[in-house]
Design a protein around this motif. Structure first.
Motif, PDB file in Angstrom:
ATOM      1  N   GLU A 188      28.177  -6.644  17.123  1.00 27.13           N
ATOM      2  CA  GLU A 188      29.276  -7.603  17.019  1.00 27.13           C
ATOM      3  C   GLU A 188      29.795  -7.985  18.403  1.00 27.13           C
ATOM      4  N   ASP A 189      29.972  -7.019  19.274  1.00 27.46           N
ATOM      5  CA  ASP A 189      30.499  -7.286  20.615  1.00 27.46           C
ATOM      6  C   ASP A 189      29.568  -8.173  21.437  1.00 27.46           C
ATOM      7  N   LEU A 190      28.264  -7.948  21.336  1.00 27.37           N
ATOM      8  CA  LEU A 190      27.299  -8.668  22.169  1.00 27.37           C
ATOM      9  C   LEU A 190      26.980 -10.068  21.658  1.00 27.37           C
ATOM     10  N   SER A 191      27.242 -10.348  20.388  1.00 31.73           N
ATOM     11  CA  SER A 191      26.733 -11.563  19.753  1.00 31.73           C
ATOM     12  C   SER A 191      27.783 -12.656  19.644  1.00 31.73           C
ATOM     13  N   ASP A 192      27.280 -13.902  19.684  1.00 27.82           N
ATOM     14  CA  ASP A 192      28.123 -15.086  19.557  1.00 27.82           C
ATOM     15  C   ASP A 192      28.020 -15.728  18.177  1.00 27.82           C
ATOM     16  N   MET A 218      24.249 -17.485  25.372  1.00 21.94           N
ATOM     17  CA  MET A 218      24.427 -17.451  23.916  1.00 21.94           C
ATOM     18  C   MET A 218      23.514 -16.374  23.349  1.00 21.94           C
ATOM     19  N   ARG A 219      24.083 -15.545  22.500  1.00 21.85           N
ATOM     20  CA  ARG A 219      23.316 -14.495  21.822  1.00 21.85           C
ATOM     21  C   ARG A 219      23.538 -14.608  20.316  1.00 21.85           C
ATOM     22  N   ILE A 220      22.441 -14.574  19.582  1.00 22.17           N
ATOM     23  CA  ILE A 220      22.491 -14.649  18.125  1.00 22.17           C
ATOM     24  C   ILE A 220      21.961 -13.349  17.543  1.00 22.17           C
ATOM     25  N   ALA A 221      22.783 -12.706  16.726  1.00 20.84           N
ATOM     26  CA  ALA A 221      22.367 -11.492  16.025  1.00 20.84           C
ATOM     27  C   ALA A 221      21.735 -11.872  14.700  1.00 20.84           C
ATOM     28  N   VAL A 222      20.743 -11.088  14.299  1.00 20.89           N
ATOM     29  CA  VAL A 222      20.114 -11.286  12.999  1.00 20.89           C
ATOM     30  C   VAL A 222      20.153  -9.975  12.235  1.00 20.89           C
ATOM     31  N   PHE A 223      20.656 -10.050  11.007  1.00 20.83           N
ATOM     32  CA  PHE A 223      20.632  -8.929  10.080  1.00 20.83           C
ATOM     33  C   PHE A 223      19.476  -9.186   9.119  1.00 20.83           C
ATOM     34  N   CYS A 224      18.604  -8.197   8.953  1.00 25.88           N
ATOM     35  CA  CYS A 224      17.423  -8.411   8.109  1.00 25.88           C
ATOM     36  C   CYS A 224      16.830  -7.084   7.659  1.00 25.88           C
ATOM     37  N   SER A 225      15.775  -7.180   6.897  1.00 24.23           N
ATOM     38  CA  SER A 225      15.143  -6.018   6.281  1.00 24.23           C
ATOM     39  C   SER A 225      14.273  -5.238   7.264  1.00 24.23           C
ATOM     40  N   SER A 226      14.257  -3.936   7.048  1.00 18.35           N
ATOM     41  CA  SER A 226      13.299  -3.083   7.749  1.00 18.35           C
ATOM     42  C   SER A 226      12.328  -2.446   6.754  1.00 18.35           C
ATOM     43  N   SER A 227      12.344  -2.940   5.524  1.00 16.99           N
ATOM     44  CA  SER A 227      11.475  -2.393   4.484  1.00 16.99           C
ATOM     45  C   SER A 227      10.026  -2.837   4.695  1.00 16.99           C
ATOM     46  N   PRO A 228       9.097  -1.906   4.689  1.00 14.68           N
ATOM     47  CA  PRO A 228       7.687  -2.276   4.869  1.00 14.68           C
ATOM     48  C   PRO A 228       7.030  -2.813   3.595  1.00 14.68           C
ATOM     49  N   THR A 229       7.779  -2.895   2.494  1.00 19.43           N
ATOM     50  CA  THR A 229       7.173  -3.299   1.221  1.00 19.43           C
ATOM     51  C   THR A 229       7.562  -4.707   0.778  1.00 19.43           C
ATOM     52  N   ILE A 230       8.246  -5.471   1.628  1.00 18.77           N
ATOM     53  CA  ILE A 230       8.656  -6.818   1.226  1.00 18.77           C
ATOM     54  C   ILE A 230       7.490  -7.796   1.347  1.00 18.77           C
ATOM     55  N   ASP A 231       7.595  -8.902   0.634  1.00 15.53           N
ATOM     56  CA  ASP A 231       6.581  -9.948   0.651  1.00 15.53           C
ATOM     57  C   ASP A 231       6.406 -10.499   2.069  1.00 15.53           C
TER      58      ASP A 231
END
Length: 178
Positions: free
Chosen positions: A94-98, A1-14
């Motif tokens: 998308e291809d690698l993730s479940d 099982m592989r889970i993808a995470v979409f998230c921020s790469s901004s260095p200025t977030i809390d």
């Protein structure tokens, strides 16, 4: 099982968003799943991978060469796949993730979320799509999608293909189909 995470790469977030990413990464690893990420080492993107590795989890980063060239890559990934473009990156994720979990983020994060969500609606995949939002960052988006559905711009049932979670445990459980 592989889970993808979409998230921020901004260095200025809390820092609370960095902590959430670390917690999600460790939660994914503790569930027995591998983490698939955008392959960066900063901000929430880096924290999610560090969180997974902190409890022995396996991480797969997928990153365009252009971002490797500006020293953005997470070279500690168990597997770092370097691709030629952002489009190729998204297709490989998308291809690698479940399953897909979206954390609070900016325009790039939203673009990834919308693409994977629409793909599910159009039946290009049937993988879980989850937003993990314990701080209510996406509440205006939630209201907008509901409004768009009421105005017939979003088809009935499309909203139901997206699960809104408020805890790491809930998001990971939904990703695993529980």
């Amino acid at each position: 099982m592989r889970i993808a995470v979409f998230c921020s790469s901004s260095p200025t977030i809390d820092s609370k968003f960095i902590d959430l990413a670390f917690e999600l990464g460790s939660g994914i690893a503790r569930s027995g799943a591998e983490l698939v990420s955008g392959g960066g080492h900063i901000s929430a993107m880096g924290a999610i991978s560090r969180g997974a590795r902190s409890v022995g989890g396996r991480t797969i980063g997928i990153i365009p060469q252009k971002l490797v060239d500006i020293e953005f890559a997470d070279h500690e990934s168990d597997e770092l796949i370097v691709v030629d473009s952002m489009r190729t990156r998204k297709a490989k994720i998308e291809d690698l993730s479940d399953a897909f979990i979206t954390l609070p983020g900016g325009l790039g994060t939203l673009e990834e979320l919308f693409e994977i969500w629409v793909g599910r609606y159009l039946k290009f995949h049937d993988k879980p799509v989850i937003i993990l939002d314990p701080y209510g960052i996406y509440q205006p988006l939630h209201a907008l999608v509901e409004h768009l559905e009421n105005e017939n711009f979003v088809k009935p049932g499309m909203r139901d293909l997206l699960h809104w979670a408020t805890s790491v445990e809930e998001a990971v459980a939904v990703a695993h189909g529980k």
